[in-house]
Design a protein around this motif. Structure first.
Motif, PDB file in Angstrom:
ATOM      1  N   ASP A 187      22.204  26.266  -9.413  1.00  0.00           N
ATOM      2  CA  ASP A 187      22.453  25.131  -8.842  1.00  0.00           C
ATOM      3  C   ASP A 187      23.778  25.005  -8.140  1.00  0.00           C
ATOM      4  OD1 ASP A 187      21.364  22.749  -7.672  1.00  0.00           O
ATOM      5  OD2 ASP A 187      21.569  21.880  -9.867  1.00  0.00           O
ATOM      6  N   ALA A 188      23.814  24.092  -7.094  1.00  0.00           N
ATOM      7  CA  ALA A 188      25.216  23.856  -6.426  1.00  0.00           C
ATOM      8  C   ALA A 188      25.014  22.475  -5.778  1.00  0.00           C
ATOM      9  CB  ALA A 188      25.125  25.063  -5.302  1.00  0.00           C
ATOM     10  N   GLN A 189      26.113  21.983  -5.582  1.00  0.00           N
ATOM     11  CA  GLN A 189      26.256  20.491  -4.871  1.00  0.00           C
ATOM     12  C   GLN A 189      27.378  20.511  -4.008  1.00  0.00           C
ATOM     13  OE1 GLN A 189      23.781  17.738  -5.231  1.00  0.00           O
ATOM     14  NE2 GLN A 189      25.114  17.389  -3.323  1.00  0.00           N
ATOM     15  N   GLY A 190      27.177  20.296  -2.783  1.00  0.00           N
ATOM     16  CA  GLY A 190      28.289  20.230  -2.054  1.00  0.00           C
ATOM     17  C   GLY A 190      28.747  18.859  -1.274  1.00  0.00           C
ATOM     18  N   PHE A 191      29.890  18.721  -0.872  1.00  0.00           N
ATOM     19  CA  PHE A 191      30.421  17.607  -0.203  1.00  0.00           C
ATOM     20  C   PHE A 191      31.295  18.102   1.058  1.00  0.00           C
ATOM     21  CE2 PHE A 191      29.905  16.528  -4.584  1.00  0.00           C
ATOM     22  CZ  PHE A 191      29.114  15.640  -4.494  1.00  0.00           C
ATOM     23  N   SER A 192      31.619  17.421   2.168  1.00  0.00           N
ATOM     24  CA  SER A 192      32.211  17.922   3.288  1.00  0.00           C
ATOM     25  C   SER A 192      32.599  16.781   4.248  1.00  0.00           C
ATOM     26  CB  SER A 192      31.294  18.930   4.110  1.00  0.00           C
ATOM     27  OG  SER A 192      30.340  18.232   4.716  1.00  0.00           O
ATOM     28  N   ASN A 193      33.584  17.138   5.349  1.00  0.00           N
ATOM     29  CA  ASN A 193      34.075  16.549   6.309  1.00  0.00           C
ATOM     30  C   ASN A 193      34.222  17.133   7.252  1.00  0.00           C
ATOM     31  OD1 ASN A 193      36.768  17.028   6.539  1.00  0.00           O
ATOM     32  ND2 ASN A 193      36.976  16.374   4.211  1.00  0.00           N
ATOM     33  N   GLU A 194      34.464  16.428   8.670  1.00  0.00           N
ATOM     34  CA  GLU A 194      34.837  17.285   9.830  1.00  0.00           C
ATOM     35  C   GLU A 194      35.781  16.174  10.642  1.00  0.00           C
ATOM     36  OE1 GLU A 194      31.393  16.045  12.960  1.00  0.00           O
ATOM     37  OE2 GLU A 194      30.378  16.727  11.085  1.00  0.00           O
ATOM     38  N   ILE A 195      36.919  16.025   9.931  1.00  0.00           N
ATOM     39  CA  ILE A 195      37.710  14.842  10.502  1.00  0.00           C
ATOM     40  C   ILE A 195      39.040  15.602  11.361  1.00  0.00           C
ATOM     41  CG2 ILE A 195      37.190  13.294   8.609  1.00  0.00           C
ATOM     42  CD1 ILE A 195      39.981  14.564   7.091  1.00  0.00           C
ATOM     43  N   VAL A 196      38.845  16.654  11.609  1.00  0.00           N
ATOM     44  CA  VAL A 196      39.881  17.275  12.587  1.00  0.00           C
ATOM     45  C   VAL A 196      39.550  17.624  13.966  1.00  0.00           C
ATOM     46  CG1 VAL A 196      41.558  19.272  12.818  1.00  0.00           C
ATOM     47  CG2 VAL A 196      41.308  18.551  10.422  1.00  0.00           C
ATOM     48  N   ARG A 197      38.398  18.590  13.903  1.00  0.00           N
ATOM     49  CA  ARG A 197      37.904  18.716  15.248  1.00  0.00           C
ATOM     50  C   ARG A 197      36.686  17.815  15.683  1.00  0.00           C
ATOM     51  NH1 ARG A 197      37.719  23.865  12.581  1.00  0.00           N
ATOM     52  NH2 ARG A 197      39.561  25.277  13.293  1.00  0.00           N
ATOM     53  N   CYS A 198      36.042  17.263  14.777  1.00  0.00           N
ATOM     54  CA  CYS A 198      35.166  16.063  15.196  1.00  0.00           C
ATOM     55  C   CYS A 198      34.199  16.614  16.010  1.00  0.00           C
ATOM     56  CB  CYS A 198      35.841  14.654  15.624  1.00  0.00           C
ATOM     57  SG  CYS A 198      37.057  13.930  14.681  1.00  0.00           S
ATOM     58  N   ALA A 199      33.663  18.058  15.828  1.00  0.00           N
ATOM     59  CA  ALA A 199      32.940  18.754  16.701  1.00  0.00           C
ATOM     60  C   ALA A 199      31.481  18.606  16.207  1.00  0.00           C
ATOM     61  CB  ALA A 199      33.249  20.108  16.854  1.00  0.00           C
ATOM     62  N   GLY A 200      30.912  17.993  15.384  1.00  0.00           N
ATOM     63  CA  GLY A 200      29.724  17.651  14.744  1.00  0.00           C
ATOM     64  C   GLY A 200      29.257  18.993  13.838  1.00  0.00           C
ATOM     65  N   ARG A 201      30.145  19.661  13.444  1.00  0.00           N
ATOM     66  CA  ARG A 201      30.089  20.795  12.405  1.00  0.00           C
ATOM     67  C   ARG A 201      30.865  20.643  11.306  1.00  0.00           C
ATOM     68  NH1 ARG A 201      32.112  23.479  16.748  1.00  0.00           N
ATOM     69  NH2 ARG A 201      34.365  23.926  16.458  1.00  0.00           N
ATOM     70  N   VAL A 202      30.298  21.219  10.145  1.00  0.00           N
ATOM     71  CA  VAL A 202      31.036  21.054   8.865  1.00  0.00           C
ATOM     72  C   VAL A 202      32.243  22.023   8.957  1.00  0.00           C
ATOM     73  CG1 VAL A 202      30.962  21.858   6.410  1.00  0.00           C
ATOM     74  CG2 VAL A 202      29.196  20.743   7.383  1.00  0.00           C
ATOM     75  N   GLU A 203      33.593  21.263   8.648  1.00  0.00           N
ATOM     76  CA  GLU A 203      34.770  22.184   8.673  1.00  0.00           C
ATOM     77  C   GLU A 203      35.458  22.207   7.293  1.00  0.00           C
ATOM     78  OE1 GLU A 203      36.735  20.380  11.864  1.00  0.00           O
ATOM     79  OE2 GLU A 203      37.707  18.972  10.693  1.00  0.00           O
ATOM     80  N   THR A 204      35.516  21.272   6.498  1.00  0.00           N
ATOM     81  CA  THR A 204      36.155  21.183   5.064  1.00  0.00           C
ATOM     82  C   THR A 204      35.118  20.679   4.204  1.00  0.00           C
ATOM     83  OG1 THR A 204      38.162  20.738   6.442  1.00  0.00           O
ATOM     84  CG2 THR A 204      37.873  20.014   3.879  1.00  0.00           C
ATOM     85  N   GLY A 205      35.182  21.081   2.801  1.00  0.00           N
ATOM     86  CA  GLY A 205      34.484  20.587   1.817  1.00  0.00           C
ATOM     87  C   GLY A 205      34.672  21.311   0.499  1.00  0.00           C
ATOM     88  N   SER A 206      33.942  20.796  -0.310  1.00  0.00           N
ATOM     89  CA  SER A 206      33.970  21.204  -2.043  1.00  0.00           C
ATOM     90  C   SER A 206      32.479  21.420  -2.220  1.00  0.00           C
ATOM     91  CB  SER A 206      34.673  20.402  -2.563  1.00  0.00           C
ATOM     92  OG  SER A 206      34.034  19.256  -2.786  1.00  0.00           O
ATOM     93  N   VAL A 207      32.352  22.553  -3.198  1.00  0.00           N
ATOM     94  CA  VAL A 207      30.985  22.820  -3.851  1.00  0.00           C
ATOM     95  C   VAL A 207      31.096  22.876  -5.329  1.00  0.00           C
ATOM     96  CG1 VAL A 207      28.996  24.545  -3.795  1.00  0.00           C
ATOM     97  CG2 VAL A 207      30.544  24.071  -1.774  1.00  0.00           C
ATOM     98  N   ALA A 208      30.305  22.212  -5.979  1.00  0.00           N
ATOM     99  CA  ALA A 208      30.236  22.459  -7.495  1.00  0.00           C
ATOM    100  C   ALA A 208      29.120  23.500  -7.725  1.00  0.00           C
ATOM    101  CB  ALA A 208      29.976  21.188  -8.271  1.00  0.00           C
ATOM    102  N   LEU A 209      29.299  24.384  -8.455  1.00  0.00           N
ATOM    103  CA  LEU A 209      28.438  25.592  -9.067  1.00  0.00           C
ATOM    104  C   LEU A 209      27.847  25.376 -10.323  1.00  0.00           C
ATOM    105  CD1 LEU A 209      30.472  28.531  -7.077  1.00  0.00           C
ATOM    106  CD2 LEU A 209      28.290  26.959  -6.092  1.00  0.00           C
ATOM    107  N   LYS A 210      26.577  25.546 -10.636  1.00  0.00           N
ATOM    108  CA  LYS A 210      26.270  25.868 -12.063  1.00  0.00           C
ATOM    109  C   LYS A 210      25.571  27.077 -12.461  1.00  0.00           C
ATOM    110  CE  LYS A 210      22.785  24.133 -15.361  1.00  0.00           C
ATOM    111  NZ  LYS A 210      21.949  23.116 -15.604  1.00  0.00           N
ATOM    112  N   PHE A 211      26.245  28.069 -13.093  1.00  0.00           N
ATOM    113  CA  PHE A 211      25.957  29.554 -13.335  1.00  0.00           C
ATOM    114  C   PHE A 211      24.514  29.211 -14.431  1.00  0.00           C
ATOM    115  CE2 PHE A 211      29.528  30.063 -11.064  1.00  0.00           C
ATOM    116  CZ  PHE A 211      29.659  31.226 -10.628  1.00  0.00           C
ATOM    117  N   ALA A 212      23.680  30.490 -14.491  1.00  0.00           N
ATOM    118  CA  ALA A 212      22.536  30.389 -15.175  1.00  0.00           C
ATOM    119  C   ALA A 212      23.289  30.763 -16.581  1.00  0.00           C
ATOM    120  CB  ALA A 212      21.729  31.629 -14.823  1.00  0.00           C
TER     121      ALA A 212
END
Length: 330
Positions: A187-212
């Motif tokens: 399982d994984a859960q991610g959060f992101s922003n695009e506050i530098v280029r503001c180009a409508g695509r993900v550029e920065t973020g973090s992802v939490a991971l759960k291993f089996a």
């Protein structure tokens, strides 16, 4: 036996590197390059083709380094031509496309290899030995940083304008290695922003991971942040990214911890009142694209089985797509 004939599709950033490795290899010949853009046909000694259908020379295997959304159609076409395939990551845009490549290869009794080339580093094998050998006890948690500042030209006038997510271009490599070394991520859960280029695509973020296995993990990433922390910078594997030698992956266990790529092993501490001691594990520094090409040639000759199959890559793709959707939708 004669030399193995390798065709390259795509003469972009990674395609050019594949071309150089093939031309320098004593066991294979560059059969040609399929490249639609005349501006990229800069070597007068190379036989260029505008389309796969135009290739009229002998080919044993093809390296597909075209834009991501072309991997599926080119993989199927290459299989139909009777060629073994090494396709760059991501193997396709979705798992159905990956399955179609696998089906086409199977129908012709061909092999498919996927370009998660980082697995060919000797340092990765040594890291896996540390984990599998229990040198840090039971793994509890892991953390990865991938942060670089991509130049503006990287996104200009090409497919990355609206499809340049660092998840599918960059983090998919980290996801492959995390699962290769530590086991399945369920399982994984991610959060992101695009506050530098503001180009409508993900550029920065973090992802939490759960291993089996119960391991907790986290990835912090950005393609808009100058930093010394990325796989490429740490290992020096990419000539387009300055080498820093800094660690970017940390794995914590019940008896110690290890950081990569320095392979610093921290152990000997029973609790927080005692500082752990550090030792370093030796490894051989290798060119992973050369090692991958060696393996591809052996696969074509039937001497080895693929290290990363289309099916293996499809499972990593499924995870990356899930994360990418989360980041894009918030």
């Amino acid at each position: 036996m004669g030399k193995t004939r390798i065709l390259v599709m795509g003469a972009g950033l990674i395609g050019v590197r594949h071309i150089r490795e093939i031309r320098a290899h004593e066991e294979c010949d560059l059969a040609g390059v399929v490249e639609i853009d005349p501006a990229r046909r800069i070597d007068g000694e190379v036989c260029y083709f505008s389309d796969l259908k135009d290739v009229d020379v002998g080919v044993d295997g093809v390296i597909i380094a075209t834009p991501n959304d072309c991997h599926h159609i080119h993989g199927v076409e290459a299989a139909n031509r009777g060629w073994h395939v090494l396709v760059e990551k991501p193997v396709a845009q979705d798992c159905d496309e990956a399955a179609a490549i696998e089906k086409a290869l199977k129908a012709k009794n061909l092999t498919g290899l996927v370009g998660h080339h980082r697995r060919y580093h000797d340092s990765i094998e040594k890291l896996k030995t540390v984990i599998d050998g229990g040198l840090i006890g039971r793994v509890l948690a892991t953390s990865v940083i991938w942060a670089v500042k991509k130049n503006d030209g990287y996104f200009e006038g090409n497919w990355r304008v609206d499809k340049g997510s660092p998840v599918m271009i960059n983090l998919i490599h980290d996801l492959d290695l995390l699962q290769y070394v530590l086991g399945e991520i369920e399982d994984a859960q991610g959060f992101s922003n695009e506050i530098v280029r503001c180009a409508g695509r993900v550029e920065t973020g973090s992802v939490a991971l759960k291993f089996a296995s119960g391991i907790s993990g986290a990835i912090s990433f950005s393609d808009a942040a100058p930093s010394p922390w990325s796989f490429e910078a740490g290992t020096g594997e990419n000539p387009n990214i300055a080498e820093t030698g800094q660690d970017m992956w940390w794995i914590m266990g019940s008896k110690g911890s290890v950081s990569y790529p320095s392979l610093s092993l921290w152990s000997g501490s029973s609790d927080w009142s005692q500082a752990p001691e550090v030792s370093r594990i030796d490894y051989e520094k290798v060119n992973p694209l050369r090692a991958q090409l060696d393996h591809f040639l052996a696969v074509i000759r039937g001497e080895e089985t693929p290290k990363i199959t289309v099916g293996d890559a499809a499972r990593t793709l499924s995870l990356a797509l899930k994360i990418d959707r989360q980041l894009a939708t918030g």
